[in-house]
Design a protein around this motif. Structure first.
Motif, PDB file in Angstrom:
ATOM      1  N   GLN A  80       0.823  -1.213   0.000  1.00  0.00           N
ATOM      2  CA  GLN A  80       0.000   0.000   0.000  1.00  0.00           C
ATOM      3  C   GLN A  80       0.856   1.262   0.000  1.00  0.00           C
ATOM      4  N   ASN A  81       2.102   1.173   0.447  1.00  0.00           N
ATOM      5  CA  ASN A  81       3.017   2.312   0.384  1.00  0.00           C
ATOM      6  C   ASN A  81       3.645   2.449  -0.997  1.00  0.00           C
ATOM      7  N   VAL A  82       3.976   1.325  -1.609  1.00  0.00           N
ATOM      8  CA  VAL A  82       4.625   1.346  -2.922  1.00  0.00           C
ATOM      9  C   VAL A  82       3.642   1.772  -4.004  1.00  0.00           C
ATOM     10  N   THR A  83       2.455   1.190  -3.976  1.00  0.00           N
ATOM     11  CA  THR A  83       1.410   1.505  -4.956  1.00  0.00           C
ATOM     12  C   THR A  83       0.187   2.008  -4.197  1.00  0.00           C
ATOM     13  N   ALA A  84       0.161   3.302  -3.960  1.00  0.00           N
ATOM     14  CA  ALA A  84      -0.905   3.916  -3.159  1.00  0.00           C
ATOM     15  C   ALA A  84      -2.069   4.288  -4.075  1.00  0.00           C
ATOM     16  N   MET A  85      -2.928   3.308  -4.369  1.00  0.00           N
ATOM     17  CA  MET A  85      -4.042   3.504  -5.294  1.00  0.00           C
ATOM     18  C   MET A  85      -5.365   3.579  -4.542  1.00  0.00           C
ATOM     19  N   TYR A  86      -6.239   4.474  -5.022  1.00  0.00           N
ATOM     20  CA  TYR A  86      -7.600   4.517  -4.495  1.00  0.00           C
ATOM     21  C   TYR A  86      -8.423   3.361  -5.044  1.00  0.00           C
ATOM     22  N   SER A  87      -8.082   2.931  -6.249  1.00  0.00           N
ATOM     23  CA  SER A  87      -8.821   1.866  -6.917  1.00  0.00           C
ATOM     24  C   SER A  87      -7.888   1.152  -7.884  1.00  0.00           C
ATOM     25  N   TRP A  88      -8.155  -0.140  -8.083  1.00  0.00           N
ATOM     26  CA  TRP A  88      -7.424  -0.911  -9.088  1.00  0.00           C
ATOM     27  C   TRP A  88      -8.328  -1.280 -10.257  1.00  0.00           C
ATOM     28  N   ASP A  89      -9.390  -0.521 -10.462  1.00  0.00           N
ATOM     29  CA  ASP A  89     -10.314  -0.825 -11.551  1.00  0.00           C
ATOM     30  C   ASP A  89      -9.649  -0.748 -12.922  1.00  0.00           C
ATOM     31  N   SER A  98     -12.593  -7.120  -7.894  1.00  0.00           N
ATOM     32  CA  SER A  98     -13.279  -7.779  -6.790  1.00  0.00           C
ATOM     33  C   SER A  98     -12.569  -7.637  -5.453  1.00  0.00           C
ATOM     34  N   PHE A  99     -11.638  -6.696  -5.319  1.00  0.00           N
ATOM     35  CA  PHE A  99     -10.933  -6.549  -4.053  1.00  0.00           C
ATOM     36  C   PHE A  99     -10.699  -5.079  -3.743  1.00  0.00           C
ATOM     37  N   ALA A 100     -10.476  -4.794  -2.476  1.00  0.00           N
ATOM     38  CA  ALA A 100     -10.168  -3.439  -2.032  1.00  0.00           C
ATOM     39  C   ALA A 100      -8.654  -3.241  -2.029  1.00  0.00           C
ATOM     40  N   PRO A 101      -8.172  -2.003  -2.240  1.00  0.00           N
ATOM     41  CA  PRO A 101      -6.726  -1.752  -2.276  1.00  0.00           C
ATOM     42  C   PRO A 101      -5.987  -2.235  -1.032  1.00  0.00           C
ATOM     43  N   GLU A 102      -6.642  -2.176   0.127  1.00  0.00           N
ATOM     44  CA  GLU A 102      -5.951  -2.574   1.358  1.00  0.00           C
ATOM     45  C   GLU A 102      -5.731  -4.079   1.461  1.00  0.00           C
ATOM     46  N   ILE A 104      -4.273  -5.889  -0.893  1.00  0.00           N
ATOM     47  CA  ILE A 104      -3.114  -6.283  -1.700  1.00  0.00           C
ATOM     48  C   ILE A 104      -2.003  -6.791  -0.795  1.00  0.00           C
ATOM     49  N   GLU A 105      -1.446  -7.932  -1.143  1.00  0.00           N
ATOM     50  CA  GLU A 105      -0.377  -8.532  -0.346  1.00  0.00           C
ATOM     51  C   GLU A 105       1.008  -8.102  -0.832  1.00  0.00           C
ATOM     52  N   LYS A 106       1.181  -8.016  -2.149  1.00  0.00           N
ATOM     53  CA  LYS A 106       2.454  -7.604  -2.736  1.00  0.00           C
ATOM     54  C   LYS A 106       2.173  -6.754  -3.967  1.00  0.00           C
ATOM     55  N   SER A 107       3.116  -5.890  -4.303  1.00  0.00           N
ATOM     56  CA  SER A 107       2.990  -5.123  -5.543  1.00  0.00           C
ATOM     57  C   SER A 107       4.367  -4.889  -6.140  1.00  0.00           C
ATOM     58  N   ARG A 108       4.381  -4.833  -7.463  1.00  0.00           N
ATOM     59  CA  ARG A 108       5.615  -4.581  -8.203  1.00  0.00           C
ATOM     60  C   ARG A 108       5.251  -3.764  -9.439  1.00  0.00           C
ATOM     61  N   VAL A 109       6.062  -2.753  -9.736  1.00  0.00           N
ATOM     62  CA  VAL A 109       5.849  -1.923 -10.918  1.00  0.00           C
ATOM     63  C   VAL A 109       7.178  -1.787 -11.652  1.00  0.00           C
ATOM     64  N   ILE A 110       7.134  -1.982 -12.970  1.00  0.00           N
ATOM     65  CA  ILE A 110       8.318  -1.834 -13.814  1.00  0.00           C
ATOM     66  C   ILE A 110       7.961  -0.853 -14.927  1.00  0.00           C
ATOM     67  N   PHE A 111       8.701   0.235 -15.008  1.00  0.00           N
ATOM     68  CA  PHE A 111       8.429   1.286 -15.987  1.00  0.00           C
ATOM     69  C   PHE A 111       9.653   1.454 -16.878  1.00  0.00           C
ATOM     70  N   ILE A 112       9.430   1.438 -18.193  1.00  0.00           N
ATOM     71  CA  ILE A 112      10.514   1.575 -19.170  1.00  0.00           C
ATOM     72  C   ILE A 112      10.408   2.929 -19.853  1.00  0.00           C
ATOM     73  N   ASP A 127       2.159  -5.503 -11.367  1.00  0.00           N
ATOM     74  CA  ASP A 127       2.064  -6.884 -10.882  1.00  0.00           C
ATOM     75  C   ASP A 127       1.654  -6.822  -9.415  1.00  0.00           C
ATOM     76  N   ILE A 128       0.411  -7.210  -9.126  1.00  0.00           N
ATOM     77  CA  ILE A 128      -0.061  -7.203  -7.745  1.00  0.00           C
ATOM     78  C   ILE A 128      -0.497  -8.610  -7.353  1.00  0.00           C
ATOM     79  N   THR A 129      -0.403  -8.893  -6.059  1.00  0.00           N
ATOM     80  CA  THR A 129      -0.783 -10.199  -5.537  1.00  0.00           C
ATOM     81  C   THR A 129      -1.927 -10.028  -4.549  1.00  0.00           C
ATOM     82  N   VAL A 130      -3.006 -10.744  -4.799  1.00  0.00           N
ATOM     83  CA  VAL A 130      -4.181 -10.723  -3.928  1.00  0.00           C
ATOM     84  C   VAL A 130      -4.632 -12.166  -3.718  1.00  0.00           C
ATOM     85  N   GLY A 131      -4.776 -12.565  -2.463  1.00  0.00           N
ATOM     86  CA  GLY A 131      -5.188 -13.933  -2.182  1.00  0.00           C
ATOM     87  C   GLY A 131      -4.237 -14.963  -2.754  1.00  0.00           C
ATOM     88  N   GLY A 132      -2.956 -14.599  -2.825  1.00  0.00           N
ATOM     89  CA  GLY A 132      -1.950 -15.512  -3.351  1.00  0.00           C
ATOM     90  C   GLY A 132      -1.901 -15.590  -4.863  1.00  0.00           C
TER      91      GLY A 132
END
Length: 213
Positions: A80-89, A98-102, A104-112, A127-132
């Protein structure tokens, strides 16, 4: 074809903001330059659209590319600190509605970022992880039917209009620039649009650290 020999950029950037104030942005990606390529390949293998993954891989291999990386964990903090989103729609179509931002278990962002002489090429992978389960989506700054360049600098602000293969769109903005070049450590604001076409701040990727060839 893969590219070797990335170099972690200096992790302190002097930033000029719109109000002409200055501050230092710093970041630790939690990985070394040798670990970057395996991390990127791991994320691409998880992508639902492998055609997009192959295209992203080609851009990653470009000798002119700077790759900005952020991942939740001990170095950068929780997702939630790395990807501070109000929504992932904006990841709709990948099971993200189908999930709330809070949750999220893991997040990764790669920008070129690839600055050519006549244009700027950008791509971003979420790349986000929710429910494994991983949810991975890729956007590119493909030029649309208008004459406006998809990526440009406006009074020191970086602006990139991004689209995905399923037709969804986001807008990226950053003031972490210097002479129309992105700094070595950046923050990206992520915007979407409402039904009337008004830009809405959807959240931000708080810190991405750059690796150069």
């Amino acid at each position: 074809m893969f590219r070797f020999g990335f170099k972690l950029l200096v992790v302190f950037s002097l930033v000029m903001l719109a109000a002409c104030s200055r501050h230092w942005r710093e970041g630790d990606p939690g990985i070394t330059d040798e670990e970057l390529q395996p991390k990127v390949m791991e994320a691409l293998q998880l992508a639902a659209n492998q055609a997009d993954a192959e295209r992203f891989k080609q851009l990653f291999s470009d000798q002119n590319a700077t790759v900005f990386y952020a991942e939740s964990g001990s170095a950068m903090g929780p997702a939630q600190n790395v990807t501070a989103m109000y929504s992932w729609d904006f990841l709709s179509g990948q099971g993200a509605q189908s999930f709330a931002p809070e949750t999220i278990e893991k997040s990764r962002v790669i920008f070129i970022d690839i600055p050519y002489e006549d244009r700027i090429q950008n791509a971003i992978l979420f790349d986000i992880t929710v429910g494994g389960q991983h949810i991975v989506k890729i956007y590119f700054n493909d030029k649309n039917s208008t004459d406006v360049e998809p990526t440009f600098f406006d009074n020191g602000e970086f602006v990139s209009q991004m689209s995905s293969s399923d037709g969804s769109h986001i807008l990226l903005r950053s003031f972490d620039t210097d002479d129309d070049v992105l700094q070595s450590v950046i923050q990206l604001e992520v915007y979407t649009w409402d039904v009337d076409g008004t830009e809405l701040l959807n959240g931000k990727v708080t810190t991405l650290v750059g690796f150069e060839p």
